[in-house]
Design a protein around this motif. Structure first.
Motif, mmCIF file in Angstrom:
data_model
loop_
_atom_site.group_PDB
_atom_site.id
_atom_site.type_symbol
_atom_site.label_atom_id
_atom_site.label_comp_id
_atom_site.label_asym_id
_atom_site.label_seq_id
_atom_site.Cartn_x
_atom_site.Cartn_y
_atom_site.Cartn_z
ATOM 1 N N SER A 24 0.837 -1.245 0.075
ATOM 2 C CA SER A 24 -0.029 0.133 -0.094
ATOM 3 C C SER A 24 0.783 1.313 -0.022
ATOM 4 C CB SER A 24 -0.934 -0.113 1.172
ATOM 5 O OG SER A 24 -0.284 0.049 2.440
ATOM 6 N N GLY A 25 2.032 1.157 0.371
ATOM 7 C CA GLY A 25 3.126 2.151 0.415
ATOM 8 C C GLY A 25 3.578 2.366 -1.106
ATOM 9 N N LYS A 26 4.620 1.809 -1.284
ATOM 10 C CA LYS A 26 5.138 1.887 -2.493
ATOM 11 C C LYS A 26 5.368 0.432 -3.157
ATOM 12 C CE LYS A 26 9.086 3.586 -5.312
ATOM 13 N NZ LYS A 26 10.235 4.148 -5.304
ATOM 14 N N PRO A 27 5.013 -0.294 -4.291
ATOM 15 C CA PRO A 27 5.307 -1.539 -4.545
ATOM 16 C C PRO A 27 6.709 -1.637 -5.027
ATOM 17 C CG PRO A 27 3.444 -0.565 -5.996
ATOM 18 C CD PRO A 27 3.983 0.534 -5.098
ATOM 19 N N PHE A 28 7.136 -2.860 -4.431
ATOM 20 C CA PHE A 28 8.512 -3.304 -4.486
ATOM 21 C C PHE A 28 8.628 -4.721 -5.000
ATOM 22 C CE2 PHE A 28 7.316 -4.038 -0.165
ATOM 23 C CZ PHE A 28 7.885 -5.393 0.130
ATOM 24 N N VAL A 29 9.860 -5.006 -5.334
ATOM 25 C CA VAL A 29 10.259 -6.494 -5.970
ATOM 26 C C VAL A 29 11.024 -7.138 -5.097
ATOM 27 C CG1 VAL A 29 11.188 -7.587 -8.005
ATOM 28 C CG2 VAL A 29 9.751 -5.656 -8.356
ATOM 29 N N LEU A 30 10.683 -8.447 -4.649
ATOM 30 C CA LEU A 30 11.651 -9.409 -4.124
ATOM 31 C C LEU A 30 12.723 -10.127 -5.203
ATOM 32 C CD1 LEU A 30 9.279 -10.769 -1.365
ATOM 33 C CD2 LEU A 30 11.090 -8.979 -1.098
ATOM 34 N N ARG A 31 13.886 -10.272 -4.728
ATOM 35 C CA ARG A 31 14.611 -11.081 -5.792
ATOM 36 C C ARG A 31 15.328 -12.212 -4.902
ATOM 37 N NH1 ARG A 31 16.453 -9.368 -10.446
ATOM 38 N NH2 ARG A 31 16.582 -11.650 -10.868
ATOM 39 N N ILE A 32 15.292 -13.286 -5.227
ATOM 40 C CA ILE A 32 15.944 -14.298 -4.483
ATOM 41 C C ILE A 32 17.558 -14.143 -4.224
ATOM 42 C CG2 ILE A 32 16.484 -16.888 -4.586
ATOM 43 C CD1 ILE A 32 13.475 -16.447 -4.524
ATOM 44 N N ASP A 33 17.671 -14.332 -2.852
ATOM 45 C CA ASP A 33 18.876 -14.136 -2.289
ATOM 46 C C ASP A 33 19.688 -12.883 -2.228
ATOM 47 O OD1 ASP A 33 18.990 -17.104 -1.592
ATOM 48 O OD2 ASP A 33 20.054 -17.529 -3.364
ATOM 49 N N ARG A 34 18.761 -11.825 -2.322
ATOM 50 C CA ARG A 34 19.206 -10.503 -2.252
ATOM 51 C C ARG A 34 18.173 -9.690 -1.101
ATOM 52 N NH1 ARG A 34 19.248 -8.902 -8.498
ATOM 53 N NH2 ARG A 34 20.562 -10.419 -9.318
ATOM 54 N N TYR A 35 19.011 -9.072 -0.298
ATOM 55 C CA TYR A 35 18.422 -8.415 0.676
ATOM 56 C C TYR A 35 17.462 -7.307 0.187
ATOM 57 C CZ TYR A 35 18.080 -4.641 4.272
ATOM 58 O OH TYR A 35 17.358 -3.952 5.137
#
Length: 145
Positions: A24-35
């Motif tokens: 709801s804030g700002k969409p973001f992307v998760l990537r495997i093995d990345r902080y």
């Protein structure tokens, strides 16, 4: 450790995917093995210390039709709504193949879902894997078979 029946190509596709969280804030992307700084901030603001990114699309990695995938996703969302804390813990998402080979998969980030519960949920919906992150906010691919 026994070898997984999941092909190396499929595992590589999971590892290279973008796991988009429609926060709801700002969409973001998760990537495997990345902080993930946005995930770390979400943990801090929500009080949760872990999360799972799950889908019900394409059981066992086998492409399904749109109707079947949407019905499975609706069942998953209903299941997630019945967890303690319900909808407040669930954020819509999308699993995306950056190469465009696989169609986007409607998914959910479930805050506070411990690793064992994440695995059980993934297996309940016949998934090959889930993405799980603990307090370090590093999403990891967790194979289920």
């Amino acid at each position: 450790m026994p070898q997984s029946p999941i092909s190396d190509q499929v595992i590589a596709a999971y590892r290279s995917a973008n796991y988009r969280v429609e926060s709801s804030g700002k969409p973001f992307v998760l990537r495997i093995d990345r902080y993930s700084e946005p995930l770390s901030r979400l943990f801090a603001s929500s009080g949760h210390q872990c999360a799972a990114f799950v889908t019900a699309f394409n059981p066992w990695g086998e492409a399904q039709g749109s109707d079947a995938n949407l019905a499975a996703s609706a069942r998953l969302l209903d299941r997630l709504r019945h967890l303690p804390g319900g909808e407040d813990r669930v954020i819509a998402g999308m699993g995306c193949d950056p190469r465009g080979i696989w169609t986007e998969e409607k998914s959910f980030l479930v805050l506070g879902l411990e690793l064992d519960a994440s695995k059980m949920l993934g297996r309940e919906f016949d998934q090959n894997a889930v993405v799980w992150a603990g307090t370090d906010a590093i999403p990891r691919l967790v194979l289920l078979r």
